[in-house]
Design a protein around this motif. Structure first.
Motif, PDB file in Angstrom:
ATOM      1  N   UNK A 177       8.130 -13.090  -1.166  1.00  0.00           N
ATOM      2  CA  UNK A 177       8.264 -11.628  -1.083  1.00  0.00           C
ATOM      3  C   UNK A 177       8.901 -11.230   0.241  1.00  0.00           C
ATOM      4  N   UNK A 178       8.458 -11.841   1.332  1.00  0.00           N
ATOM      5  CA  UNK A 178       9.015 -11.508   2.640  1.00  0.00           C
ATOM      6  C   UNK A 178      10.494 -11.880   2.716  1.00  0.00           C
ATOM      7  N   UNK A 179      10.852 -13.048   2.224  1.00  0.00           N
ATOM      8  CA  UNK A 179      12.258 -13.465   2.223  1.00  0.00           C
ATOM      9  C   UNK A 179      13.114 -12.509   1.391  1.00  0.00           C
ATOM     10  N   UNK A 180      12.603 -12.118   0.240  1.00  0.00           N
ATOM     11  CA  UNK A 180      13.352 -11.180  -0.602  1.00  0.00           C
ATOM     12  C   UNK A 180      13.604  -9.868   0.134  1.00  0.00           C
ATOM     13  N   UNK A 181      12.580  -9.344   0.787  1.00  0.00           N
ATOM     14  CA  UNK A 181      12.725  -8.064   1.470  1.00  0.00           C
ATOM     15  C   UNK A 181      13.623  -8.181   2.703  1.00  0.00           C
ATOM     16  N   UNK A 182      13.615  -9.329   3.360  1.00  0.00           N
ATOM     17  CA  UNK A 182      14.560  -9.539   4.455  1.00  0.00           C
ATOM     18  C   UNK A 182      15.989  -9.440   3.954  1.00  0.00           C
ATOM     19  N   UNK A 183      16.283 -10.114   2.852  1.00  0.00           N
ATOM     20  CA  UNK A 183      17.651 -10.080   2.314  1.00  0.00           C
ATOM     21  C   UNK A 183      18.028  -8.675   1.862  1.00  0.00           C
ATOM     22  N   UNK A 184      17.069  -7.962   1.277  1.00  0.00           N
ATOM     23  CA  UNK A 184      17.353  -6.603   0.817  1.00  0.00           C
ATOM     24  C   UNK A 184      17.589  -5.644   1.977  1.00  0.00           C
ATOM     25  N   UNK A 185      17.152  -6.020   3.148  1.00  0.00           N
ATOM     26  CA  UNK A 185      17.355  -5.180   4.334  1.00  0.00           C
ATOM     27  C   UNK A 185      18.399  -5.768   5.277  1.00  0.00           C
ATOM     28  N   UNK A 186      19.276  -6.621   4.732  1.00  0.00           N
ATOM     29  CA  UNK A 186      20.438  -7.095   5.471  1.00  0.00           C
ATOM     30  C   UNK A 186      20.185  -8.209   6.451  1.00  0.00           C
ATOM     31  N   UNK A 187      19.096  -8.954   6.285  1.00  0.00           N
ATOM     32  CA  UNK A 187      18.780 -10.047   7.191  1.00  0.00           C
ATOM     33  C   UNK A 187      18.749 -11.375   6.432  1.00  0.00           C
ATOM     34  N   UNK A 188      19.293 -12.400   7.044  1.00  0.00           N
ATOM     35  CA  UNK A 188      19.235 -13.737   6.467  1.00  0.00           C
ATOM     36  C   UNK A 188      17.989 -14.436   7.006  1.00  0.00           C
ATOM     37  N   UNK A 189      17.042 -14.797   6.098  1.00  0.00           N
ATOM     38  CA  UNK A 189      15.778 -15.374   6.580  1.00  0.00           C
ATOM     39  C   UNK A 189      15.951 -16.662   7.386  1.00  0.00           C
ATOM     40  N   UNK A 190      17.031 -17.385   7.134  1.00  0.00           N
ATOM     41  CA  UNK A 190      17.223 -18.679   7.789  1.00  0.00           C
ATOM     42  C   UNK A 190      18.092 -18.598   9.042  1.00  0.00           C
ATOM     43  N   UNK A 191      18.756 -17.473   9.259  1.00  0.00           N
ATOM     44  CA  UNK A 191      19.640 -17.370  10.430  1.00  0.00           C
ATOM     45  C   UNK A 191      19.273 -16.244  11.379  1.00  0.00           C
ATOM     46  N   UNK A 192      18.842 -15.127  10.819  1.00  0.00           N
ATOM     47  CA  UNK A 192      18.656 -13.933  11.653  1.00  0.00           C
ATOM     48  C   UNK A 192      17.281 -13.848  12.321  1.00  0.00           C
ATOM     49  N   UNK A 193      16.301 -14.568  11.772  1.00  0.00           N
ATOM     50  CA  UNK A 193      14.987 -14.627  12.413  1.00  0.00           C
ATOM     51  C   UNK A 193      14.513 -16.073  12.399  1.00  0.00           C
ATOM     52  N   UNK A 194      13.477 -16.343  13.165  1.00  0.00           N
ATOM     53  CA  UNK A 194      12.881 -17.679  13.180  1.00  0.00           C
ATOM     54  C   UNK A 194      11.517 -17.603  12.519  1.00  0.00           C
ATOM     55  N   UNK A 195      11.386 -18.256  11.353  1.00  0.00           N
ATOM     56  CA  UNK A 195      10.132 -18.247  10.615  1.00  0.00           C
ATOM     57  C   UNK A 195       9.293 -19.452  11.002  1.00  0.00           C
TER      58      UNK A 195
END
Length: 442
Positions: free
Chosen positions: A261-279
């Motif tokens: 769910x978090x990854x989906x919402x990141x992409x929907x808000x213009x963020x790449x989960x693997x590049x734009x933040x550190x999980x």
């Protein structure tokens, strides 16, 4: 002339035959009287049909069912008691009481010819009898229900909170029904309870319900009960999704639904989960909450009530992003995702429909009660040793999104949720969307 006399003569003969058979020439025969049959024996009562409902004299029927009755002339109310089942109905009022719970009747009790008539189905089912109707013979059958033992299992946390009233009060579910409740501490054990058939009723993550269906485990989804409980909480200044860019965010359960769910919402808000933040991943929400309380984590994705547990201990931490609102916006549905749902075994659904209706009514009432009584719900949750303190529960409940929605109404939101999970990870839902028979339709 003789030909002209023949036709009227025939008609006269037909009229005589019809009269002899008990028909009226001017009026068609009326419907046959309604019969009430209890365990094969017809009762000598005179039911009336009012607003399409069979109404019966309460005293004659209730006493035949083995119940005790009383009449309060001042209130114009009747009370019917059988063991732990107590019904109260009032003449002219649609609000009836069953075991302390208010229930709305679609036909009000009436006083007719010095007798109080009450809805037969409410009377029978309220006292734990099976009521059936034969439209051809216009017969209402009342039969005792075979003994039933039901085991209910729910995970700790929000699912347990949603039925805390049932856990505390243990309301009667009808004659011959024995019910037990278990609050399960681990997701693996929760799944095992369902797969093994140990639980007849279980509240589980909605995607797990889909997985079980795709593995032919004989349960159906009857309601959606928890509509998302995930939040980004932080001690940092974060006001929007874009403020997460470049930050380290801790979450839990890699590849599980909170992560998806978090990854989906990141992409929907213009963020790449693997590049734009550190999980960064921890094993569980509880472990992550403890790490944040200890000051080792600044920003995290946490479920309620774990998020509130952190905020009670750390005044500098607050909820900065609501994943439920973000989901409603991103999907365009205007509603959150149904994170947890209720399953009932096919054996119980098919064999004990009266119990199912009564149980679901109690679950719906509990959900409404919890939202309206957060302080008492918190006290009860702590007393029942659910792992949550009264203060945490009271503060967390407004963000727990507990809401009972029958499966037939929740289906669209459930399917939208499962599609998102499938697109990220097909195995998260068992490979495919469940078909129509996954959902209870009544």
């Amino acid at each position: 002339m003789k030909g002209k006399v023949w036709i009227p003569s025939v008609l006269m003969v037909l009229v005589i035959v019809l009269l002899a058979a008990g028909f009226s020439v001017a009026y068609a025969a009326g419907p046959r009287p309604i019969r009430v049959v209890v365990e094969g024996t017809a009762l000598d009562v005179s039911p009336q049909v009012i607003n399409g409902r069979a109404m019966v004299p309460y005293r004659a029927v209730a006493e035949r069912l083995g119940a005790r009755v009383s009449w309060n002339a001042g209130e114009r109310s009747v009370t019917i008691t059988d063991g732990d089942a107590v019904l109260k109905l009032t003449v002219g009022q649609a609000a009836a009481v069953s075991n302390g719970r208010e229930i709305r009747l679609d036909t009000t009790p009436v006083l007719l010819d010095r007798r109080v008539l009450v809805p037969l189905r409410f009377l029978g089912t309220g006292l734990g009898w099976r009521v059936s109707w034969d439209a051809v013979t216009r017969t209402a059958q009342l039969n005792s229900i075979p003994a039933l033992t039901v085991r209910v299992a729910v995970p700790d946390g929000v699912p347990a909170l949603s039925i805390v009233r049932l856990l505390r009060e243990r309301p009667s579910m009808g004659k011959n029904v024995t019910i037990s409740y278990e609050v399960v501490r681990s997701p693996e054990l929760m799944a095992a309870r369902v797969v093994s058939g140990e639980a007849d009723i279980a509240m589980v993550p909605t995607n797990l319900a889909a997985v079980l269906y795709n593995r032919n485990v004989p349960y159906r989804l009857v309601s959606a009960n928890a509509w998302g409980m995930l939040y980004v909480v932080s001690s940092e200044k974060i006001r929007s999704w874009q403020d997460l860019r470049g930050k380290e965010v801790h979450t839990f359960g890699r590849g599980l639904t909170p992560d998806l769910v978090f990854r989906y919402l990141l992409t929907q808000n213009g963020l790449n989960p693997d590049r734009d933040i550190t999980l960064k991943y921890l094993g569980s929400g509880t472990e992550l909450a403890q790490a944040m309380i200890a000051g080792r984590v600044k920003t995290a994705v946490l479920p309620e009530p774990a998020a509130t547990q952190v905020m009670v201990r750390r005044q500098d931490v607050s909820p900065v992003l609501d994943l439920q609102r973000a989901w409603a916006t991103a999907t365009g549905l205007g509603v959150s995702y149904p994170q947890a749902s209720l399953l009932i075994s096919n054996a119980v659904l098919n064999g004990y429909p009266e119990f199912v209706d009564r149980f679901l009514h109690e679950v719906a009432q509990s959900a409404a009660w919890v939202n309206n009584n957060p302080q008492t719900a918190g006290i009860w949750a702590e007393e029942l040793q659910t792992g949550m303190t009264a203060k945490v529960v009271e503060n967390a409940l407004p963000r727990c999104n507990i809401r009972f929605v029958p499966a037939r109404e929740a289906r669209g939101a459930i399917e939208a949720y499962l599609r998102v999970l499938r697109d990220f990870s097909p195995e998260a839902i068992g490979g495919r969307l469940p078909s129509e028979d996954f959902y209870l339709q009544r």
